[in-house]
Design a protein around this motif. Structure first.
Motif, PDB file in Angstrom:
ATOM      1  N   ALA A  38       0.837  -1.205   0.000  1.00  0.00           N
ATOM      2  CA  ALA A  38       0.000   0.000   0.000  1.00  0.00           C
ATOM      3  C   ALA A  38       0.870   1.253   0.000  1.00  0.00           C
ATOM      4  O   ALA A  38       0.600   2.215  -0.734  1.00  0.00           O
ATOM      5  CB  ALA A  38      -0.928  -0.006   1.204  1.00  0.00           C
ATOM      6  N   ALA A  39       1.922   1.249   0.804  1.00  0.00           N
ATOM      7  CA  ALA A  39       2.829   2.396   0.847  1.00  0.00           C
ATOM      8  C   ALA A  39       3.558   2.548  -0.482  1.00  0.00           C
ATOM      9  O   ALA A  39       3.812   3.677  -0.936  1.00  0.00           O
ATOM     10  CB  ALA A  39       3.837   2.222   1.985  1.00  0.00           C
ATOM     11  N   ALA A  40       3.894   1.423  -1.119  1.00  0.00           N
ATOM     12  CA  ALA A  40       4.575   1.489  -2.413  1.00  0.00           C
ATOM     13  C   ALA A  40       3.700   2.178  -3.452  1.00  0.00           C
ATOM     14  O   ALA A  40       4.179   3.009  -4.232  1.00  0.00           O
ATOM     15  CB  ALA A  40       4.945   0.081  -2.880  1.00  0.00           C
ATOM     16  N   VAL A  41       2.417   1.847  -3.468  1.00  0.00           N
ATOM     17  CA  VAL A  41       1.503   2.464  -4.425  1.00  0.00           C
ATOM     18  C   VAL A  41       1.379   3.962  -4.147  1.00  0.00           C
ATOM     19  O   VAL A  41       1.409   4.786  -5.073  1.00  0.00           O
ATOM     20  CB  VAL A  41       0.123   1.791  -4.382  1.00  0.00           C
ATOM     21  N   ARG A  42       1.252   4.330  -2.866  1.00  0.00           N
ATOM     22  CA  ARG A  42       1.133   5.754  -2.515  1.00  0.00           C
ATOM     23  C   ARG A  42       2.373   6.529  -2.948  1.00  0.00           C
ATOM     24  O   ARG A  42       2.267   7.616  -3.543  1.00  0.00           O
ATOM     25  CB  ARG A  42       0.936   5.912  -1.006  1.00  0.00           C
ATOM     26  N   LEU A  43       3.545   5.979  -2.654  1.00  0.00           N
ATOM     27  CA  LEU A  43       4.785   6.668  -3.012  1.00  0.00           C
ATOM     28  C   LEU A  43       4.977   6.723  -4.523  1.00  0.00           C
ATOM     29  O   LEU A  43       5.493   7.712  -5.054  1.00  0.00           O
ATOM     30  CB  LEU A  43       5.975   5.964  -2.354  1.00  0.00           C
ATOM     31  N   ALA A  44       4.575   5.676  -5.216  1.00  0.00           N
ATOM     32  CA  ALA A  44       4.692   5.676  -6.674  1.00  0.00           C
ATOM     33  C   ALA A  44       3.806   6.755  -7.286  1.00  0.00           C
ATOM     34  O   ALA A  44       4.191   7.410  -8.260  1.00  0.00           O
ATOM     35  CB  ALA A  44       4.330   4.300  -7.235  1.00  0.00           C
ATOM     36  N   ARG A  45       2.626   6.938  -6.736  1.00  0.00           N
ATOM     37  CA  ARG A  45       1.740   7.989  -7.228  1.00  0.00           C
ATOM     38  C   ARG A  45       2.325   9.370  -6.969  1.00  0.00           C
ATOM     39  O   ARG A  45       2.136  10.295  -7.764  1.00  0.00           O
ATOM     40  CB  ARG A  45       0.376   7.870  -6.562  1.00  0.00           C
ATOM     41  N   ALA A  46       3.058   9.495  -5.879  1.00  0.00           N
ATOM     42  CA  ALA A  46       3.636  10.793  -5.523  1.00  0.00           C
ATOM     43  C   ALA A  46       4.909  11.101  -6.301  1.00  0.00           C
ATOM     44  O   ALA A  46       5.120  12.233  -6.747  1.00  0.00           O
ATOM     45  CB  ALA A  46       3.915  10.836  -4.017  1.00  0.00           C
ATOM     46  N   PHE A  47       5.776  10.095  -6.478  1.00  0.00           N
ATOM     47  CA  PHE A  47       7.105  10.339  -7.047  1.00  0.00           C
ATOM     48  C   PHE A  47       7.278   9.859  -8.488  1.00  0.00           C
ATOM     49  O   PHE A  47       8.260  10.205  -9.130  1.00  0.00           O
ATOM     50  CB  PHE A  47       8.174   9.685  -6.171  1.00  0.00           C
ATOM     51  N   ARG A  48       6.347   9.039  -8.985  1.00  0.00           N
ATOM     52  CA  ARG A  48       6.436   8.530 -10.349  1.00  0.00           C
ATOM     53  C   ARG A  48       7.829   7.976 -10.662  1.00  0.00           C
ATOM     54  O   ARG A  48       8.519   8.443 -11.581  1.00  0.00           O
ATOM     55  CB  ARG A  48       6.099   9.641 -11.344  1.00  0.00           C
ATOM     56  N   PRO A  49       8.264   6.951  -9.937  1.00  0.00           N
ATOM     57  CA  PRO A  49       9.587   6.376 -10.193  1.00  0.00           C
ATOM     58  C   PRO A  49       9.634   5.684 -11.553  1.00  0.00           C
ATOM     59  O   PRO A  49       8.617   5.215 -12.058  1.00  0.00           O
ATOM     60  CB  PRO A  49       9.742   5.362  -9.057  1.00  0.00           C
ATOM     61  N   ASP A  50      10.811   5.646 -12.123  1.00  0.00           N
ATOM     62  CA  ASP A  50      10.988   4.929 -13.380  1.00  0.00           C
ATOM     63  C   ASP A  50      10.940   3.422 -13.140  1.00  0.00           C
ATOM     64  O   ASP A  50      10.417   2.677 -13.963  1.00  0.00           O
ATOM     65  CB  ASP A  50      12.325   5.307 -14.023  1.00  0.00           C
ATOM     66  N   VAL A  51      11.517   2.995 -12.025  1.00  0.00           N
ATOM     67  CA  VAL A  51      11.574   1.573 -11.689  1.00  0.00           C
ATOM     68  C   VAL A  51      11.262   1.386 -10.207  1.00  0.00           C
ATOM     69  O   VAL A  51      11.745   2.148  -9.368  1.00  0.00           O
ATOM     70  CB  VAL A  51      12.971   0.979 -11.986  1.00  0.00           C
ATOM     71  N   THR A  52      10.470   0.372  -9.896  1.00  0.00           N
ATOM     72  CA  THR A  52      10.201   0.002  -8.509  1.00  0.00           C
ATOM     73  C   THR A  52      10.717  -1.400  -8.263  1.00  0.00           C
ATOM     74  O   THR A  52      10.405  -2.323  -9.012  1.00  0.00           O
ATOM     75  CB  THR A  52       8.696   0.046  -8.195  1.00  0.00           C
ATOM     76  N   LEU A  53      11.533  -1.559  -7.221  1.00  0.00           N
ATOM     77  CA  LEU A  53      11.965  -2.882  -6.787  1.00  0.00           C
ATOM     78  C   LEU A  53      10.948  -3.353  -5.765  1.00  0.00           C
ATOM     79  O   LEU A  53      10.787  -2.731  -4.716  1.00  0.00           O
ATOM     80  CB  LEU A  53      13.365  -2.814  -6.173  1.00  0.00           C
ATOM     81  N   MET A  54      10.264  -4.455  -6.067  1.00  0.00           N
ATOM     82  CA  MET A  54       9.109  -4.872  -5.276  1.00  0.00           C
ATOM     83  C   MET A  54       9.295  -6.262  -4.662  1.00  0.00           C
ATOM     84  O   MET A  54       9.467  -7.249  -5.374  1.00  0.00           O
ATOM     85  CB  MET A  54       7.862  -4.888  -6.176  1.00  0.00           C
TER      86      MET A  54
END
Length: 224
Positions: A38-54
């Motif tokens: 859930a935190a990953a999705v929130r941060l991705a929406r905020a920062f728009r990373p090119d790559v997420t290590l999940m």
């Protein structure tokens, strides 16, 4: 151009190690860390990373669910972090649209290379791991017969079909270009069109689809 990376893992030590490796790499910036999906999705929406290590197994929203949300919303490319004993989870992650996956013990140079490859539109298809997994769950069984050919297959041009076959072999853009005698920029264009026509989010999904349908370069050149 700096590659923005988000790290999602419920273990502090893992996040610290990944962040240290990537933070010291040229051209990469770690923009956030998350302890659950859930935190990953929130941060991705905020920062728009090119790559997420999940990570896959996290409390609350797991990595597969989070990967699906990130991919469907177009927020980030995803590399799943896993271990050899989680094959069933890897399958779910790849079908969710992950660009590939890495073993958590991946050497630092390989981790950095993988992030740069995925940011450039490639898939992380490790010959030692990914192809075995693709073959394992793409194989038809009496309980799971092969699916029908995708609807969009008939809309592919002859060249796009050849590119699709190459994706099924797990080839990189450079390897596809060499195989088909075309430039990498042209390969990228064809890959994008193949994914769009087939309704896919990643080249790994395309590889799975090609394997599931038993499609070969010869089959594709003959047309549907």
């Amino acid at each position: 151009m700096t590659i923005k990376v988000l790290i999602a893992d419920d273990h502090d030590a893992v996040r610290f190690g990944l962040s240290t490796i990537l933070g010291n790499a040229d051209g990469i910036e770690v923009v956030g860390e998350a302890g659950d999906g859930a935190a990953a999705v929130r941060l991705a929406r905020a920062f728009r990373p090119d790559v997420t290590l999940m990570d896959i197994r996290m409390p609350g929203v797991d990595g597969i669910t989070a990967t699906r949300e990130l991919v469907e919303e177009g927020l980030s490319q995803v590399i799943v972090l896993t271990t050899f004993d989680l094959q069933e989870y890897v399958e779910g992650a790849l079908r969710a649209g992950a660009a590939g996956f890495l073993i958590k013990s991946v050497p630092a140079p390989r981790l950095i290379e993988a992030v740069k490859l995925v940011a450039a539109g490639e898939g992380v298809l490790s010959p030692q791991v990914t192809r075995k997994l693709i073959n394992a769950f793409a194989a038809a069984t009496p309980e799971r017969p092969p699916p029908p050919p995708p609807d969009g297959l008939a809309t592919l041009t002859d060249r796009e079909r050849e590119v699709f076959a190459c994706l099924g072999e797990g080839l990189t853009n450079a390897q596809i270009g060499t195989r088909l005698y075309i430039g990498e920029t042209t390969v990228k264009t064809h890959v994008s069109r193949v994914l769009a026509k087939l309704g896919l989010h990643s080249r790994v999904q395309a590889a799975i689809l090609a394997r599931e349908n038993g499609l070969t370069a010869a089959d594709l050149r003959e047309g549907p």
